[in-house]
Write an enzyme that holds these catalytic residues in place. Structure first.
Site, PDB file in Angstrom:
ATOM      1  N   SER A 137       2.825   1.440  -8.071  1.00 36.17           N
ATOM      2  CA  SER A 137       3.389   0.286  -7.687  1.00 36.17           C
ATOM      3  C   SER A 137       2.350  -0.706  -7.370  1.00 36.17           C
ATOM      4  CB  SER A 137       4.224   0.354  -6.313  1.00 36.17           C
ATOM      5  OG  SER A 137       4.707  -0.588  -5.605  1.00 36.17           O
ATOM      6  N   TYR A 150       5.234   3.547   1.967  1.00 37.10           N
ATOM      7  CA  TYR A 150       5.483   3.407   0.509  1.00 37.10           C
ATOM      8  C   TYR A 150       4.078   3.232  -0.293  1.00 37.10           C
ATOM      9  CZ  TYR A 150       7.553   1.951  -3.844  1.00 37.10           C
ATOM     10  OH  TYR A 150       8.083   1.767  -5.250  1.00 37.10           O
TER      11      TYR A 150
END
Length: 267
Positions: A137, A150
């Site tokens: 990500s 995350y």
């Protein structure tokens, strides 16, 4: 072999590979019915699709991933490509995510990625070839409000991507990653839909600083955009790209700001 291959980015990658006449093994922890429906959909949507099969597996458990890899090899004869896409996402505003949510992100995103790599490496080593693409990500390389947990798991995936090529020298196995920004999927719908409060505030706070190259002004990609990058990374056209990550986030990793006040954890 594509984990999390029944929906979102994973499904788009599976369809893209099937369109290029690849055999596709979908791996998911969803129900057997959902997995079969995804496999049938790929066959229907991809005129060049060869064999498409689905497998139920919880990537958090190493014994399960090892067993599934062996089953895929028994059916297909080899594993040339692993797309490590299975992942979970919880927005963690003010670091208030429940302990269980943090543990699940670590178990699925980090352990799951590593477990699948360990499961396919023996087969790839025997063939002295292979391609592993990890879905990380943009949050792995740039702080983003609400993404502490995350982002940490995705940074771990990037670290794995950086390290493995050093350990696999001479084995013909490439390891790369993709760092998506906002992608329109079911998992991120509560945050990344154009109508969401968070997206409206992001557009207002970030848009003036870094205008989106998208004519619509959106900062969101479609899964097919990530699928095209993944396909390229699996071909000889990307030969020499190894141990690194391609960012696909409209440049937002250079301009993310803190989560707007008043936005709490969204799952």
């Amino acid at each position: 072999m594509i984990t999390g291959g029944t929906t979102g980015i994973g499904f788009a990658i599976a369809r893209r590979l099937a369109e290029e006449a690849a055999d596709v093994a979908l791996v998911s922890e969803r129900s057997a019915e959902e997995i079969d429906q995804a496999a049938q959909a790929i066959k229907a949507l991809s005129t060049a699709a060869q064999r498409v099969a689905g497998y139920r597996c919880d990537v958090r458990h190493r014994a399960d991933t090892k067993s599934i890899a062996e089953e895929v090899i028994d059916q297909f004869g080899r594993i040339d490509i692993l797309i490590n896409n299975a992942g979970v996402y919880t927005l963690d505003a003010q670091c208030e995510a429940e302990e269980s949510a943090f543990k699940t992100m670590v178990d699925v995103n980090v352990h799951g990625t590593y477990n699948m790599i360990l499961a396919v490496l023996p087969a790839m080593k025997r063939k002295v070839s292979g391609c592993i693409v990890n879905i990380s990500s943009a949050a792995a390389v740039r702080g983003a409000g609400g993404h502490a947990c995350y982002g940490a798991t995705k940074a771990a995936i990037l670290a794995i991507t950086h390290a493995l090529p050093q350990e696999l020298k001479g084995m013909g196995i490439r390891v790369t990653a993709i760092g998506p920004g906002a992608v329109r999927t079911d998992m991120t719908a509560a945050v990344h839909t154009p109508q969401s409060v968070l997206m409206e505030q992001t557009r207002a706070s970030v848009g003036a600083l870094y205008p989106s190259p998208d004519p619509s002004g959106e900062f969101i990609l479609d899964p097919v955009n990530i699928a095209n990058i993944a396909f390229w990374l699996c071909t000889d056209q990307s030969w020499g790209v190894n141990g690194t990550m391609i960012l696909a986030d409209h440049g937002l990793s250079n301009s993310w700001s803190a989560l707007p006040a008043g936005i709490k954890s969204i799952t």
